[in-house]
Motif scaffolding. Structure first.
Motif, PDB file in Angstrom:
ATOM      1  N   ALA A 208       1.848  -0.152  -1.032  1.00 12.27           N
ATOM      2  CA  ALA A 208       0.324  -0.039  -1.065  1.00 12.27           C
ATOM      3  C   ALA A 208       0.130   1.500  -1.386  1.00 12.27           C
ATOM      4  O   ALA A 208       0.748   2.140  -0.883  1.00 12.27           O
ATOM      5  CB  ALA A 208      -0.114  -0.607   0.143  1.00 12.27           C
ATOM      6  N   VAL A 209      -0.714   1.627  -2.227  1.00 10.00           N
ATOM      7  CA  VAL A 209      -1.218   2.958  -2.888  1.00 10.00           C
ATOM      8  C   VAL A 209      -2.771   2.949  -2.406  1.00 10.00           C
ATOM      9  O   VAL A 209      -3.302   2.406  -3.050  1.00 10.00           O
ATOM     10  CB  VAL A 209      -1.077   3.116  -4.112  1.00 10.00           C
ATOM     11  N   THR A 210      -3.129   3.997  -1.541  1.00  5.42           N
ATOM     12  CA  THR A 210      -4.494   4.344  -1.447  1.00  5.42           C
ATOM     13  C   THR A 210      -4.892   5.406  -2.585  1.00  5.42           C
ATOM     14  O   THR A 210      -4.104   6.283  -2.832  1.00  5.42           O
ATOM     15  CB  THR A 210      -4.641   4.924   0.017  1.00  5.42           C
ATOM     16  N   GLY A 215     -10.328   3.131  -3.661  1.00  5.78           N
ATOM     17  CA  GLY A 215      -9.786   1.913  -3.138  1.00  5.78           C
ATOM     18  C   GLY A 215      -8.526   1.977  -2.874  1.00  5.78           C
ATOM     19  O   GLY A 215      -7.922   2.935  -2.955  1.00  5.78           O
ATOM     20  N   ALA A 216      -7.610   0.811  -3.006  1.00  3.10           N
ATOM     21  CA  ALA A 216      -6.255   0.610  -3.079  1.00  3.10           C
ATOM     22  C   ALA A 216      -5.629  -0.238  -3.799  1.00  3.10           C
ATOM     23  O   ALA A 216      -6.432  -1.371  -4.103  1.00  3.10           O
ATOM     24  CB  ALA A 216      -5.941   0.397  -1.385  1.00  3.10           C
ATOM     25  N   VAL A 217      -4.440  -0.175  -4.107  1.00  2.00           N
ATOM     26  CA  VAL A 217      -3.806  -1.366  -4.698  1.00  2.00           C
ATOM     27  C   VAL A 217      -2.378  -1.611  -4.268  1.00  2.00           C
ATOM     28  O   VAL A 217      -2.035  -0.422  -3.612  1.00  2.00           O
ATOM     29  CB  VAL A 217      -3.729  -0.631  -6.445  1.00  2.00           C
ATOM     30  N   ALA A 218      -1.666  -2.538  -4.267  1.00  2.00           N
ATOM     31  CA  ALA A 218      -0.432  -2.926  -3.675  1.00  2.00           C
ATOM     32  C   ALA A 218       0.219  -3.812  -4.775  1.00  2.00           C
ATOM     33  O   ALA A 218      -0.413  -4.445  -5.367  1.00  2.00           O
ATOM     34  CB  ALA A 218      -0.639  -3.576  -2.343  1.00  2.00           C
ATOM     35  N   VAL A 219       1.652  -3.844  -4.662  1.00  2.00           N
ATOM     36  CA  VAL A 219       2.591  -4.451  -5.364  1.00  2.00           C
ATOM     37  C   VAL A 219       3.246  -5.219  -4.769  1.00  2.00           C
ATOM     38  O   VAL A 219       3.924  -4.700  -3.376  1.00  2.00           O
ATOM     39  CB  VAL A 219       3.229  -3.632  -6.438  1.00  2.00           C
ATOM     40  N   CYS A 220       3.655  -6.514  -4.969  1.00  2.00           N
ATOM     41  CA  CYS A 220       4.780  -7.172  -4.167  1.00  2.00           C
ATOM     42  C   CYS A 220       5.294  -8.280  -5.175  1.00  2.00           C
ATOM     43  O   CYS A 220       4.868  -8.143  -6.313  1.00  2.00           O
ATOM     44  CB  CYS A 220       4.122  -8.038  -3.076  1.00  2.00           C
ATOM     45  N   ALA A 221       6.116  -8.996  -4.760  1.00  2.00           N
ATOM     46  CA  ALA A 221       6.996  -9.810  -5.746  1.00  2.00           C
ATOM     47  C   ALA A 221       6.110 -10.825  -6.607  1.00  2.00           C
ATOM     48  O   ALA A 221       6.234 -11.058  -7.839  1.00  2.00           O
ATOM     49  CB  ALA A 221       8.065 -10.484  -4.999  1.00  2.00           C
ATOM     50  N   THR A 271      -0.304 -13.200  -3.224  1.00  2.00           N
ATOM     51  CA  THR A 271      -1.627 -12.133  -3.503  1.00  2.00           C
ATOM     52  C   THR A 271      -2.436 -12.307  -2.565  1.00  2.00           C
ATOM     53  O   THR A 271      -3.395 -11.398  -2.376  1.00  2.00           O
ATOM     54  CB  THR A 271      -1.978 -12.164  -4.972  1.00  2.00           C
ATOM     55  N   ALA A 272      -3.008 -13.634  -2.235  1.00  2.00           N
ATOM     56  CA  ALA A 272      -4.271 -13.690  -1.598  1.00  2.00           C
ATOM     57  C   ALA A 272      -3.828 -13.224   0.011  1.00  2.00           C
ATOM     58  O   ALA A 272      -4.726 -12.504   0.498  1.00  2.00           O
ATOM     59  CB  ALA A 272      -4.461 -15.582  -1.446  1.00  2.00           C
ATOM     60  N   GLU A 273      -2.723 -13.696   0.338  1.00  2.00           N
ATOM     61  CA  GLU A 273      -2.519 -12.930   1.842  1.00  2.00           C
ATOM     62  C   GLU A 273      -2.412 -11.437   1.983  1.00  2.00           C
ATOM     63  O   GLU A 273      -2.898 -10.875   2.686  1.00  2.00           O
ATOM     64  CB  GLU A 273      -1.284 -13.531   2.276  1.00  2.00           C
ATOM     65  N   LEU A 274      -2.058 -10.953   0.897  1.00  2.00           N
ATOM     66  CA  LEU A 274      -1.818  -9.497   0.757  1.00  2.00           C
ATOM     67  C   LEU A 274      -3.267  -8.639   0.601  1.00  2.00           C
ATOM     68  O   LEU A 274      -3.605  -7.742   1.286  1.00  2.00           O
ATOM     69  CB  LEU A 274      -0.748  -8.865  -0.367  1.00  2.00           C
ATOM     70  N   ARG A 275      -4.161  -9.583  -0.291  1.00  2.00           N
ATOM     71  CA  ARG A 275      -5.500  -9.021  -0.374  1.00  2.00           C
ATOM     72  C   ARG A 275      -6.123  -9.041   1.147  1.00  2.00           C
ATOM     73  O   ARG A 275      -6.731  -8.023   1.198  1.00  2.00           O
ATOM     74  CB  ARG A 275      -6.406  -9.851  -1.088  1.00  2.00           C
TER      75      ARG A 275
END
Length: 310
Positions: A208-210, A215-221, A271-275
């Motif tokens: 995750a990047v703040t 805001g913030a952005v995050a990457v996952c598989a 992505t929904a859970e990460l959001r």
């Protein structure tokens, strides 16, 4: 889920100076703020740190105890308690100068640690940074690992060596949170999101990047997720990133992604859970910047604030 978090890192007192005002002291330190935040959110937390048996150290211990955070043996045996001089600009952003030594006492391993978190000065400042890396490597066999580099360039005498230490912890971590400024220091001239994706390829399930007010952005598989910052009147940004980390970990914990037995589930996070976890983090951070110092919210405060906006 039963079990507790083990947070490892520096505790200090921020001496905050704002133009035209007398300095004000706040308990701080990035790992301390994460430990405090998790404690206030109702998580069981043990904290490995190093403070003195002086007035400031006593204040730190009382501050943590009030949040339900327990210090591990040896955490109050330093010669003196570290400080950070924080100069605030007109936007409430802080610039720091540190007076700190870091040589923690490694605690014995305990079976009920489901989450271990570290970051910031503790992971790059000698001699204690090597103790931290070894402790995290051991705990990674039985716990979810979280890492926030929270880079302080003034305390990294050898940038190449500092980057190598950060890379090692990235490879050990399941969850990494970094600011865009951290990633710009780590890889100058490169898009921070590209660096985040590279870090994801090295082992973490989530990076995750703040980005402050953006805001913030995050990457996952499963992909990339962006969330806006929650709009509040900013008093200062002290502890904002640490509050985001505490909120993110609390969110992932609530949604069943923390613990070694949940490691594969975390790697498959959607992505929904990460959001949902990122939104929890954003609210935790917003409530912190809306008041002075790293005064992270309780669970009840966060729940109440989110209800008001619905």
């Amino acid at each position: 889920m039963n079990g507790h978090a083990l947070v490892v890192g520096e505790a200090l007192v921020d001496i905050v100076r704002r133009a035209g005002s007398e300095p004000v002291e706040h308990v701080g330190g990035s790992p301390l703020n994460v430990a405090l935040g998790l404690g206030r959110l109702g998580r069981a937390v043990q904290f490995v740190t190093r403070v003195g048996a002086d007035e400031r150290g006593t204040r730190i211990v009382e501050h943590l105890t009030a949040a339900g955070v327990a210090l591990t043996p040896g955490s109050t045996s330093a010669d003196r308690t570290a400080t950070a001089q924080a100069e605030l600009d007109e936007k409430g952003s802080a610039r720091y100068e540190f007076d700190i030594t870091w040589d923690p006492v490694e605690p014995p391993m305990t079976a009920d640690v489901v989450l271990v978190h570290t970051g910031s000065i503790a992971t790059v400042l000698e001699p204690g940074c090597d103790v931290v890396a070894e402790l995290v490597a051991l705990q990674s066999r039985t716990s979810t690992v979280s890492f926030d580099p929270n880079i302080r360039p003034a305390l990294i005498a050898d940038p190449a060596r500092g980057r190598a230490r950060i890379e090692r912890l990235v490879t050990l971590a399941d969850v990494v949170k970094a600011s865009d400024e951290d990633l710009e220091w780590f890889a100058p001239g490169r898009d921070p999101l590209d660096t985040a994706r590279e870090w994801l390829s090295r082992g973490p399930a989530v990076v995750a990047v703040t980005r402050g007010g953006a805001g913030a952005v995050a990457v996952c598989a499963a992909g990339t997720v962006e969330v806006p910052a929650v709009q509040v009147e900013v008093v200062d940004t002290v502890g904002a990133g640490d509050a985001f980390t505490a909120g993110l970990l609390d969110g992932l914990w609530s949604f069943g992604f923390v613990g070694i037995e949940r490691q594969e589930r975390l790697r498959d996070i959607g992505t929904a859970e990460l959001r949902a976890a990122l939104e929890t983090a954003a609210w935790t951070s917003a409530l912190t910047v809306a008041r002075a110092g790293a005064d992270l919210p309780t669970l009840a405060e966060r729940v109440a604030a989110r209800k008001v906006t619905r």
